[in-house]
Motif scaffolding. Structure first.
Motif, PDB file in Angstrom:
ATOM      1  N   GLN A   3      60.473  20.651  31.718  1.00 20.82           N
ATOM      2  CA  GLN A   3      59.683  19.512  31.381  1.00 20.82           C
ATOM      3  C   GLN A   3      59.073  18.999  32.432  1.00 20.82           C
ATOM      4  N   SER A   4      57.609  18.607  32.474  1.00 22.68           N
ATOM      5  CA  SER A   4      56.826  17.925  33.211  1.00 22.68           C
ATOM      6  C   SER A   4      57.338  16.632  33.404  1.00 22.68           C
ATOM      7  N   MET A   5      57.228  15.879  34.978  1.00 22.31           N
ATOM      8  CA  MET A   5      57.496  14.557  34.862  1.00 22.31           C
ATOM      9  C   MET A   5      56.267  13.681  34.667  1.00 22.31           C
ATOM     10  N   THR A   6      55.120  14.190  34.120  1.00 26.76           N
ATOM     11  CA  THR A   6      53.956  13.580  33.890  1.00 26.76           C
ATOM     12  C   THR A   6      54.081  13.103  32.542  1.00 26.76           C
ATOM     13  N   GLY A   7      53.861  12.078  31.956  1.00 24.92           N
ATOM     14  CA  GLY A   7      53.891  11.705  30.272  1.00 24.92           C
ATOM     15  C   GLY A   7      53.472  10.296  30.168  1.00 24.92           C
ATOM     16  N   TYR A   8      52.991  10.125  28.753  1.00 22.72           N
ATOM     17  CA  TYR A   8      52.390   8.944  28.311  1.00 22.72           C
ATOM     18  C   TYR A   8      53.309   8.877  26.857  1.00 22.72           C
ATOM     19  N   GLY A   9      53.610   7.604  26.531  1.00 23.50           N
ATOM     20  CA  GLY A   9      54.218   7.157  25.265  1.00 23.50           C
ATOM     21  C   GLY A   9      53.715   5.781  24.869  1.00 23.50           C
ATOM     22  N   LYS A  10      53.262   5.640  23.688  1.00 26.63           N
ATOM     23  CA  LYS A  10      52.921   4.085  23.102  1.00 26.63           C
ATOM     24  C   LYS A  10      53.297   4.199  21.637  1.00 26.63           C
ATOM     25  N   SER A  11      54.145   2.645  21.193  1.00 28.78           N
ATOM     26  CA  SER A  11      54.231   2.514  19.889  1.00 28.78           C
ATOM     27  C   SER A  11      53.961   1.146  19.692  1.00 28.78           C
ATOM     28  N   VAL A  12      53.719   0.907  18.275  1.00 26.98           N
ATOM     29  CA  VAL A  12      53.452  -0.555  17.929  1.00 26.98           C
ATOM     30  C   VAL A  12      54.378  -0.745  16.581  1.00 26.98           C
ATOM     31  N   VAL A  13      55.046  -1.757  16.666  1.00 24.11           N
ATOM     32  CA  VAL A  13      55.975  -2.286  15.523  1.00 24.11           C
ATOM     33  C   VAL A  13      55.863  -3.683  15.208  1.00 24.11           C
ATOM     34  N   THR A  14      56.069  -4.208  14.059  1.00 22.24           N
ATOM     35  CA  THR A  14      55.838  -5.447  13.734  1.00 22.24           C
ATOM     36  C   THR A  14      57.094  -6.130  13.198  1.00 22.24           C
ATOM     37  N   PHE A  15      57.032  -7.469  13.233  1.00 20.92           N
ATOM     38  CA  PHE A  15      58.235  -8.316  13.002  1.00 20.92           C
ATOM     39  C   PHE A  15      57.649  -9.638  12.821  1.00 20.92           C
ATOM     40  N   ASN A  16      57.682 -10.010  11.401  1.00 16.91           N
ATOM     41  CA  ASN A  16      57.028 -11.103  10.708  1.00 16.91           C
ATOM     42  C   ASN A  16      55.455 -11.056  11.193  1.00 16.91           C
ATOM     43  N   GLU A  17      55.229 -12.178  11.770  1.00 16.87           N
ATOM     44  CA  GLU A  17      53.576 -12.191  12.139  1.00 16.87           C
ATOM     45  C   GLU A  17      53.213 -11.429  13.382  1.00 16.87           C
ATOM     46  N   LYS A  18      54.314 -11.009  13.960  1.00 16.73           N
ATOM     47  CA  LYS A  18      54.311 -10.396  15.437  1.00 16.73           C
ATOM     48  C   LYS A  18      53.920  -9.046  15.460  1.00 16.73           C
ATOM     49  N   LYS A  19      52.894  -8.566  16.388  1.00 15.14           N
ATOM     50  CA  LYS A  19      52.890  -7.058  16.611  1.00 15.14           C
ATOM     51  C   LYS A  19      53.428  -6.919  18.078  1.00 15.14           C
ATOM     52  N   ILE A  20      54.428  -5.983  18.168  1.00 17.13           N
ATOM     53  CA  ILE A  20      55.063  -5.720  19.392  1.00 17.13           C
ATOM     54  C   ILE A  20      54.480  -4.469  19.838  1.00 17.13           C
ATOM     55  N   ASN A  21      54.021  -4.434  21.126  1.00 12.90           N
ATOM     56  CA  ASN A  21      53.509  -3.151  21.831  1.00 12.90           C
ATOM     57  C   ASN A  21      54.385  -2.804  22.929  1.00 12.90           C
ATOM     58  N   VAL A  22      54.639  -1.516  23.047  1.00 15.58           N
ATOM     59  CA  VAL A  22      55.410  -0.877  23.934  1.00 15.58           C
ATOM     60  C   VAL A  22      54.685   0.247  24.479  1.00 15.58           C
ATOM     61  N   GLU A  23      54.373   0.386  25.929  1.00 15.02           N
ATOM     62  CA  GLU A  23      53.894   1.351  26.622  1.00 15.02           C
ATOM     63  C   GLU A  23      54.593   2.099  27.759  1.00 15.02           C
ATOM     64  N   ILE A  24      54.772   3.455  27.781  1.00 20.33           N
ATOM     65  CA  ILE A  24      55.400   3.630  29.063  1.00 20.33           C
ATOM     66  C   ILE A  24      54.436   4.886  29.690  1.00 20.33           C
ATOM     67  N   LYS A  25      54.487   5.139  30.949  1.00 19.91           N
ATOM     68  CA  LYS A  25      53.635   6.043  31.631  1.00 19.91           C
ATOM     69  C   LYS A  25      54.735   6.561  32.672  1.00 19.91           C
ATOM     70  N   SER A  26      54.519   7.835  33.166  1.00 22.33           N
ATOM     71  CA  SER A  26      55.352   8.285  34.192  1.00 22.33           C
ATOM     72  C   SER A  26      54.663   9.346  35.223  1.00 22.33           C
ATOM     73  N   LEU A  27      54.841   9.425  36.424  1.00 30.70           N
ATOM     74  CA  LEU A  27      54.245  10.381  37.395  1.00 30.70           C
ATOM     75  C   LEU A  27      55.334  10.836  37.981  1.00 30.70           C
ATOM     76  N   ASP A  71      49.056 -13.662  15.555  1.00 31.81           N
ATOM     77  CA  ASP A  71      47.753 -14.071  14.856  1.00 31.81           C
ATOM     78  C   ASP A  71      47.522 -15.417  15.492  1.00 31.81           C
ATOM     79  N   ALA A  72      46.262 -15.480  15.994  1.00 31.16           N
ATOM     80  CA  ALA A  72      45.631 -16.773  16.622  1.00 31.16           C
ATOM     81  C   ALA A  72      46.064 -17.908  15.715  1.00 31.16           C
ATOM     82  N   SER A  73      45.722 -17.814  14.503  1.00 35.21           N
ATOM     83  CA  SER A  73      45.734 -18.995  13.812  1.00 35.21           C
ATOM     84  C   SER A  73      47.259 -19.668  13.440  1.00 35.21           C
ATOM     85  N   LEU A  74      48.022 -18.740  13.600  1.00 30.60           N
ATOM     86  CA  LEU A  74      49.550 -18.818  13.161  1.00 30.60           C
ATOM     87  C   LEU A  74      50.134 -19.362  14.733  1.00 30.60           C
ATOM     88  N   ASP A  75      49.576 -19.105  15.993  1.00 31.19           N
ATOM     89  CA  ASP A  75      49.837 -19.537  17.252  1.00 31.19           C
ATOM     90  C   ASP A  75      49.224 -20.609  17.723  1.00 31.19           C
TER      91      ASP A  75
END
Length: 291
Positions: A3-27, A71-75
């Motif tokens: 495997q290479s050590m170079t990589g990129y991964g991202k995910s977006v999950v939701t909980f109630n009105e929140k959008k949870i973003n996860v991002e990982i980069k590697s070199l 959501d800005a209106s909820l926050d």
């Protein structure tokens, strides 16, 4: 497969009105070098997330981020209406008692009073929300690992091509090697003949020629280089975590190629050695990216 050590991964999950973003980069890196940017709500789980990352990625310079979008209106910050009303009555009472005029713009005065526009509730991370966020981290890690596998497959093909090239170049040395011995012998004998006044023992000359030619023999170097090429291929198929080992094998290949070059006193052979060095250098550059 590697495997290479170079990589990129991202995910977006939701909980109630929140959008949870996860991002990982590697070199590439000699060890696991992890830096994180974590939303305040999830900082209590930092050690758990670090353990997840180190277990999945093993090695590399890794940048990890997790943040929340709302959501800005909820926050929006709520106005404490009870406190506004209390301030209003206090100011009217003070104005009545002192005879001071009441404010013309009540609203601008009241919203600047202490704690009218401040949030008092503190967010608490629930087990349900963490389960969702943790799932997002796992998804991003899996995406990065898949990326690494794809990059690893490309490196595998690149290495295989370079190993084939070195093997072909090694085989192409043989014809020149055979003719080289006869050329050396002829050159020495002709040189002695050009000096007629010198007498020499032919048997002793033959012994010295054999000794000299043995010192220039590269059969052992060729055999060891062939073994290293084979071992490199086998190691690539041993799975992940072979990057450092492949680097060591490449160093040994370089030693054999260099020794072959130092023993090659023929232009054609030296040209072949230069080409082998060029192929090996490309392997060494890319092997630094192997996990």
């Amino acid at each position: 497969m590697i495997q290479s050590m170079t990589g990129y991964g991202k995910s977006v999950v939701t909980f109630n009105e929140k959008k949870i973003n996860v991002e990982i980069k590697s070199l590439n890196s000699k060890a696991l070098d992890l830096s994180t940017r974590i939303a305040p709500l999830y900082r209590e789980k930092e050690m758990e997330m670090r353990q997840m990352i180190s277990k999945a990625l093993v090695r590399g310079k890794v940048d990890f981020s997790i943040w929340i979008e709302k959501d800005a209106s909820l926050d929006a910050t709520p106005i404490n209406s009870a406190l506004v009303e209390n301030y209003y009555h206090q100011i009217k009472d003070i104005a009545a008692k002192t005879g001071m005029p009441e404010p013309q713009d009540w609203f601008s005065i009241l919203v600047r009073m202490p704690d009218v526009m401040s949030k008092t509730e503190a967010e608490v991370l629930t087990d349900e929300e963490w389960a969702v966020a943790r799932g997002g981290v796992e998804q991003a890690l899996q995406a990065l690992v898949e990326f690494r596998k794809q990059e690893g497959a490309a490196l595998y093909n690149k290495f295989s091509e370079k190993l084939d090239n070195i093997g072909s170049l090694l085989a192409s040395i043989e014809p020149y090697e055979k003719s080289r011995v006869e050329k050396i012998r002829s050159r020495i004998v002709e040189g002695l003949k050009s000096i007629p006044e010198i007498e020499y023992d032919k048997n002793r000359l033959e012994q010295e020629l054999i000794y000299y030619i043995e010192k220039l023999d590269i059969n052992e170097e060729k055999q060891r280089l062939a073994n290293h090429l084979k071992y490199f291929r086998e190691t690539m198929n041993d799975g992940i975590g072979q990057g450092k080992k492949l680097g060591f094998i490449a160093q040994e290949m370089g030693r054999e190629i260099n020794t072959t070059g130092s023993k090659s006193n023929q232009a054609e052979m030296q040209n072949i050695v230069v080409k082998m060095k060029d192929e090996l250098e490309q392997i060494k550059e890319q092997v630094l990216n192997v996990l």
